[in-house]
Motif scaffolding. Sequence first.
Motif, PDB file in Angstrom:
ATOM      1  N   ASP A   1       0.824  -1.207   0.000  1.00 41.04           N
ATOM      2  CA  ASP A   1       0.000   0.000   0.000  1.00 41.04           C
ATOM      3  C   ASP A   1       0.863   1.263   0.000  1.00 41.04           C
ATOM      4  OD1 ASP A   1      -2.039  -1.753   0.239  1.00 41.04           O
ATOM      5  OD2 ASP A   1      -2.401  -1.401   2.373  1.00 41.04           O
TER       6      ASP A   1
ATOM      7  N   GLY B   1       3.922   1.979   4.350  1.00 39.34           N
ATOM      8  CA  GLY B   1       5.102   1.693   5.163  1.00 39.34           C
ATOM      9  C   GLY B   1       6.199   2.729   5.029  1.00 39.34           C
TER      10      GLY B   1
ATOM     11  N   LEU C   1       4.844   5.722   7.611  1.00 38.07           N
ATOM     12  CA  LEU C   1       5.385   5.163   8.847  1.00 38.07           C
ATOM     13  C   LEU C   1       6.904   5.303   8.968  1.00 38.07           C
ATOM     14  CD1 LEU C   1       3.330   1.827   9.021  1.00 38.07           C
ATOM     15  CD2 LEU C   1       2.695   4.083   9.881  1.00 38.07           C
TER      16      LEU C   1
ATOM     17  N   ASN D   1       7.021  -6.400   0.549  1.00 37.03           N
ATOM     18  CA  ASN D   1       5.889  -7.333   0.645  1.00 37.03           C
ATOM     19  C   ASN D   1       6.191  -8.511  -0.264  1.00 37.03           C
ATOM     20  OD1 ASN D   1       4.950  -5.062   1.928  1.00 37.03           O
ATOM     21  ND2 ASN D   1       2.899  -5.170   1.058  1.00 37.03           N
TER      22      ASN D   1
ATOM     23  N   VAL E   1       5.579 -11.154  14.720  1.00 33.56           N
ATOM     24  CA  VAL E   1       6.743 -10.405  14.253  1.00 33.56           C
ATOM     25  C   VAL E   1       7.967 -11.259  14.557  1.00 33.56           C
ATOM     26  CG1 VAL E   1       8.079  -8.279  14.533  1.00 33.56           C
ATOM     27  CG2 VAL E   1       5.572  -8.215  14.610  1.00 33.56           C
TER      28      VAL E   1
ATOM     29  N   SER F   1       7.109  -9.170   9.490  1.00 38.93           N
ATOM     30  CA  SER F   1       5.745  -9.232  10.003  1.00 38.93           C
ATOM     31  C   SER F   1       4.939 -10.238   9.193  1.00 38.93           C
ATOM     32  CB  SER F   1       5.121  -7.833   9.892  1.00 38.93           C
ATOM     33  OG  SER F   1       3.743  -7.874  10.167  1.00 38.93           O
TER      34      SER F   1
ATOM     35  N   ARG G   1      -2.323  -7.116   9.227  1.00 39.27           N
ATOM     36  CA  ARG G   1      -2.275  -5.685   9.557  1.00 39.27           C
ATOM     37  C   ARG G   1      -3.549  -5.236  10.272  1.00 39.27           C
ATOM     38  NH1 ARG G   1      -0.654  -3.730   3.609  1.00 39.27           N
ATOM     39  NH2 ARG G   1      -2.389  -5.143   3.240  1.00 39.27           N
ATOM     40  N   PRO G   2      -3.810  -5.820  11.433  1.00 41.87           N
ATOM     41  CA  PRO G   2      -5.063  -5.531  12.149  1.00 41.87           C
ATOM     42  C   PRO G   2      -5.265  -4.054  12.490  1.00 41.87           C
ATOM     43  CG  PRO G   2      -3.503  -6.723  13.550  1.00 41.87           C
ATOM     44  CD  PRO G   2      -2.963  -6.783  12.163  1.00 41.87           C
ATOM     45  N   THR G   3      -4.173  -3.304  12.600  1.00 39.28           N
ATOM     46  CA  THR G   3      -4.309  -1.868  12.904  1.00 39.28           C
ATOM     47  C   THR G   3      -5.108  -1.151  11.823  1.00 39.28           C
ATOM     48  OG1 THR G   3      -2.187  -1.926  14.042  1.00 39.28           O
ATOM     49  CG2 THR G   3      -2.998   0.260  13.373  1.00 39.28           C
TER      50      THR G   3
ATOM     51  N   TYR H   1      10.884  -5.626   6.909  1.00 37.46           N
ATOM     52  CA  TYR H   1      11.564  -4.344   7.023  1.00 37.46           C
ATOM     53  C   TYR H   1      13.042  -4.672   7.121  1.00 37.46           C
ATOM     54  CZ  TYR H   1      13.627  -0.141   8.909  1.00 37.46           C
ATOM     55  OH  TYR H   1      14.445   0.939   9.092  1.00 37.46           O
TER      56      TYR H   1
ATOM     57  N   ARG I   1       7.087 -11.349  18.895  1.00 36.81           N
ATOM     58  CA  ARG I   1       5.793 -11.033  19.539  1.00 36.81           C
ATOM     59  C   ARG I   1       4.655 -11.417  18.597  1.00 36.81           C
ATOM     60  NH1 ARG I   1       3.369  -6.304  17.393  1.00 36.81           N
ATOM     61  NH2 ARG I   1       4.811  -5.039  16.159  1.00 36.81           N
TER      62      ARG I   1
ATOM     63  N   PHE J   1      -3.129  -1.718  16.970  1.00 35.71           N
ATOM     64  CA  PHE J   1      -2.788  -0.470  17.656  1.00 35.71           C
ATOM     65  C   PHE J   1      -3.868   0.570  17.403  1.00 35.71           C
ATOM     66  CE2 PHE J   1       1.238  -2.686  17.176  1.00 35.71           C
ATOM     67  CZ  PHE J   1       1.744  -2.570  18.468  1.00 35.71           C
TER      68      PHE J   1
ATOM     69  N   LEU K   1       1.931   2.184  16.470  1.00 33.73           N
ATOM     70  CA  LEU K   1       2.581   1.119  15.691  1.00 33.73           C
ATOM     71  C   LEU K   1       4.049   1.467  15.435  1.00 33.73           C
ATOM     72  CD1 LEU K   1       2.682  -1.461  13.952  1.00 33.73           C
ATOM     73  CD2 LEU K   1       1.685  -0.148  12.072  1.00 33.73           C
TER      74      LEU K   1
HETATM   75  C1  FMN Z   1       8.407  -5.156  12.211  1.00 32.87           C
HETATM   76  C2  FMN Z   1       6.963  -4.974  11.836  1.00 32.87           C
HETATM   77  C3  FMN Z   1       5.974  -5.141  12.788  1.00 32.87           C
HETATM   78  C4  FMN Z   1       4.627  -4.955  12.465  1.00 32.87           C
HETATM   79  N1  FMN Z   1       3.677  -5.130  13.437  1.00 32.87           N
HETATM   80  C5  FMN Z   1       2.389  -4.888  13.145  1.00 32.87           C
HETATM   81  C6  FMN Z   1       1.372  -5.019  14.158  1.00 32.87           C
HETATM   82  O1  FMN Z   1       1.618  -5.424  15.307  1.00 32.87           O
HETATM   83  N2  FMN Z   1       0.098  -4.683  13.816  1.00 32.87           N
HETATM   84  C7  FMN Z   1      -0.235  -4.254  12.555  1.00 32.87           C
HETATM   85  O2  FMN Z   1      -1.400  -3.944  12.332  1.00 32.87           O
HETATM   86  N3  FMN Z   1       0.690  -4.175  11.561  1.00 32.87           N
HETATM   87  C8  FMN Z   1       1.980  -4.479  11.834  1.00 32.87           C
HETATM   88  N4  FMN Z   1       2.912  -4.390  10.838  1.00 32.87           N
HETATM   89  C9  FMN Z   1       2.487  -4.143   9.441  1.00 32.87           C
HETATM   90  C10 FMN Z   1       2.275  -2.681   9.121  1.00 32.87           C
HETATM   91  O3  FMN Z   1       0.942  -2.343   9.394  1.00 32.87           O
HETATM   92  C11 FMN Z   1       2.563  -2.482   7.613  1.00 32.87           C
HETATM   93  O4  FMN Z   1       3.923  -2.724   7.377  1.00 32.87           O
HETATM   94  C12 FMN Z   1       2.200  -1.097   7.137  1.00 32.87           C
HETATM   95  O5  FMN Z   1       0.826  -0.916   7.218  1.00 32.87           O
HETATM   96  C13 FMN Z   1       2.678  -0.842   5.692  1.00 32.87           C
HETATM   97  O6  FMN Z   1       1.998  -1.639   4.779  1.00 32.87           O
HETATM   98  P1  FMN Z   1       2.361  -1.551   3.224  1.00 32.87           P
HETATM   99  O7  FMN Z   1       3.733  -2.166   3.038  1.00 32.87           O
HETATM  100  O8  FMN Z   1       1.309  -2.345   2.522  1.00 32.87           O
HETATM  101  O9  FMN Z   1       2.369  -0.107   2.860  1.00 32.87           O
HETATM  102  C14 FMN Z   1       4.275  -4.589  11.143  1.00 32.87           C
HETATM  103  C15 FMN Z   1       5.265  -4.441  10.168  1.00 32.87           C
HETATM  104  C16 FMN Z   1       6.604  -4.631  10.492  1.00 32.87           C
HETATM  105  C17 FMN Z   1       7.638  -4.471   9.445  1.00 32.87           C
END
Ligand code: FMN
Length: 135
Positions: free
Chosen positions: A20, A23, A27, A33, A48, A66, A70-72, A85, A107, A112, A118
């Motif tokens: 998307d 990241g 962020l 991906n 993670v 991860s 992506r529940p957030t 990452y 974890r 979040f 996050l």
């Molecule tokens: C080290 C790491 C930890 C992550 N932990 C979580 C998490 O606990 N909850 C969550 O919703 N997304 C988590 N994510 C995913 C992020 O939501 C995701 O990388 C971000 O939304 C970017 O998505 P994109 O690559 O599609 O743009 C994590 C990603 C990484 C790299």
Amino acid sequence: MEKLANRPELVLSGVVVTGDRRGGAELGFPTANVELDEDAAELPEDGVYAGWLEDEGGERRLAAVSVGNRPTYYGERGVRLLEAYVIDFEGDLYGQHVRVGLAARVRGQERFSGSAELIAQMRRDVEAVRALAGG
Ligand SMILES: Cc1cc2nc3c(=O)[nH]c(=O)nc-3n(C[C@H](O)[C@H](O)[C@H](O)COP(=O)(O)O)c2cc1C
């Protein structure tokens, strides 16, 4: 890296596809991906992981990986993804066929209340991965 590379690990492979783009832009944690190959190992439980990503040239770099939906951002409805990452790396991996090693689970996935929370956790994740890799 030495320590992580010597652990028993699960290795998955696939091509890096466009996510998307949240990241990197929003962020500050751009992720590769990975769309898994059909014959790749199955994804392990959501969470993670500390591990590494090896590019097409065979270069291995430390990664915080991860696995989850992506529940957030997507609640329980999100697509399950493997995202890496790559630590201390600024290059472009799009289109490359890569291998990702998962050496230790750090974890579970969490939902979040927003991006700031996050990001704070991802910073801690990266420190945890560095520590596991030997500092
Ligand atoms: C080290 C790491 C930890 C992550 N932990 C979580 C998490 O606990 N909850 C969550 O919703 N997304 C988590 N994510 C995913 C992020 O939501 C995701 O990388 C971000 O939304 C970017 O998505 P994109 O690559 O599609 O743009 C994590 C990603 C990484 C790299």
